[in-house]
Design an enzyme around this catalytic site. Sequence first.
Site, PDB file in Angstrom:
ATOM      1  N   GLY A 121      11.678  -3.332  14.414  1.00 25.93           N
ATOM      2  CA  GLY A 121      12.568  -3.065  15.529  1.00 25.93           C
ATOM      3  C   GLY A 121      11.909  -3.502  16.818  1.00 25.93           C
ATOM      4  N   ASP A 151       0.864  -1.184   0.000  1.00 25.57           N
ATOM      5  CA  ASP A 151       0.000   0.000   0.000  1.00 25.57           C
ATOM      6  C   ASP A 151       0.899   1.232   0.000  1.00 25.57           C
ATOM      7  OD1 ASP A 151      -1.824   2.016   0.393  1.00 25.57           O
ATOM      8  OD2 ASP A 151      -2.620   1.242   2.288  1.00 25.57           O
ATOM      9  N   HIS A 152       0.993   1.898  -1.150  1.00 29.36           N
ATOM     10  CA  HIS A 152       1.891   3.040  -1.306  1.00 29.36           C
ATOM     11  C   HIS A 152       1.192   4.190  -2.015  1.00 29.36           C
ATOM     12  CE1 HIS A 152       6.286   2.005  -0.524  1.00 29.36           C
ATOM     13  NE2 HIS A 152       5.614   0.966  -0.065  1.00 29.36           N
ATOM     14  N   THR A 157       9.872  -8.264   7.303  1.00 29.51           N
ATOM     15  CA  THR A 157      10.519  -8.602   6.031  1.00 29.51           C
ATOM     16  C   THR A 157      11.933  -9.130   6.247  1.00 29.51           C
ATOM     17  OG1 THR A 157      11.233  -6.295   5.767  1.00 29.51           O
ATOM     18  CG2 THR A 157       9.169  -6.954   4.679  1.00 29.51           C
ATOM     19  N   ASN A 167       5.380   8.118   1.755  1.00 33.30           N
ATOM     20  CA  ASN A 167       3.955   8.077   1.437  1.00 33.30           C
ATOM     21  C   ASN A 167       3.120   9.034   2.277  1.00 33.30           C
ATOM     22  OD1 ASN A 167       4.177   5.771  -0.415  1.00 33.30           O
ATOM     23  ND2 ASN A 167       4.713   4.627   1.427  1.00 33.30           N
ATOM     24  N   ALA A 181       8.493  -1.470  18.008  1.00 29.56           N
ATOM     25  CA  ALA A 181       7.303  -1.796  17.219  1.00 29.56           C
ATOM     26  C   ALA A 181       6.892  -3.245  17.427  1.00 29.56           C
ATOM     27  CB  ALA A 181       7.569  -1.526  15.739  1.00 29.56           C
ATOM     28  N   GLU A 216       5.975   5.287   6.189  1.00 30.58           N
ATOM     29  CA  GLU A 216       7.191   5.954   5.750  1.00 30.58           C
ATOM     30  C   GLU A 216       6.854   7.375   5.319  1.00 30.58           C
ATOM     31  OE1 GLU A 216       6.018   3.395   3.588  1.00 30.58           O
ATOM     32  OE2 GLU A 216       6.910   1.694   4.651  1.00 30.58           O
TER      33      GLU A 216
END
Length: 320
Positions: free
Chosen positions: A172, A36-37, A189, A108, A175, A105
């Site tokens: 990380g 989703d970007h 990922t 976006n 999160a 990010e």
Amino acid sequence: MKLGYFLSSEEYTPAQLIEQARLAEGAGFDGLWISDHYHPWNDEQGQSAFVWSTIGALSQVCELPVTTAVTCPTVRIHPAVIAQAAATSAVLLNGRFTLGIGTGEALNEHTLGDAWPTVEVRLEMLEEAVEIMRRLWTEEFVSHYGKYYTVDSARIYTRPDAPLPIYMSGFGPEATDVAARIADGYITTSPDDKLLTRFRQNGGGDKPAQVGFKVSYAPTEGDGIEQAHRIWGNSGLPGELAQVLPSPRHFEQATQLVTREQTAASVTCGPKPDNHVAAFKPYVEAGFDEIYVANMGPHSVDMMKLYRDEVLPELRRSSR
């Protein structure tokens, strides 16, 4: 262990994504991820369709479950709107939809001129967004007056029979801890068994854990390296750059620091089935429940044939 296919909204047109989904079902994949970007990572990728329109189309061409990997429901789009979009997607997919979320990010989320918050603030915003979405899926009229969001007498009328599962990405420790506490599943990922263990030990328990990665199928290994480096060189950027760089041109500038040799060392490239089977090994050994693979470049049809005939059968034989 489930084996899924990862649809890259940044690289392919909506029509290509829909065709890949159809091929993925025919090849024997168990599910779909879809990114989703608002922007692609660089202009070479060149696409970035509105994911919710694409998901609606996917529901009409295949029966595979779909997970967004991942949606940011905090800055660019209000969580009450994401709640409605996700509910509609779940209805179209007859319940085969999971809302994958993350803190996003700058690439976006800065597009409306909002300031880009610190990671601590983004995690707070995400937790409040999850509360709002779950209320909208289970209650009638919802009003919420929180630290970051206001909702005034909102009701989602079109929604599935059961509340949607929410999986959260964690790249990380902070999160990952929030995901363990508030989410129904975990997304990442990286084959990082330490973070996966942290998720499970800090509240995640036996909740599903998903992971995704990319390969570069091509007629030769050299061709695969070239297209991976040209299209997805940004994958080699270290640290928090992926979260803070604001535009594709900045990623293009930073990617100049990633060498072709680094890409060759980190991405499975070419047509050899044994190499593609081996690419899954770190994720299998780390203990993930679902593994999603994306293809880079224009050879998706041939990649699907390879996975249908050789890669997926071998992975399933070896996991018995």
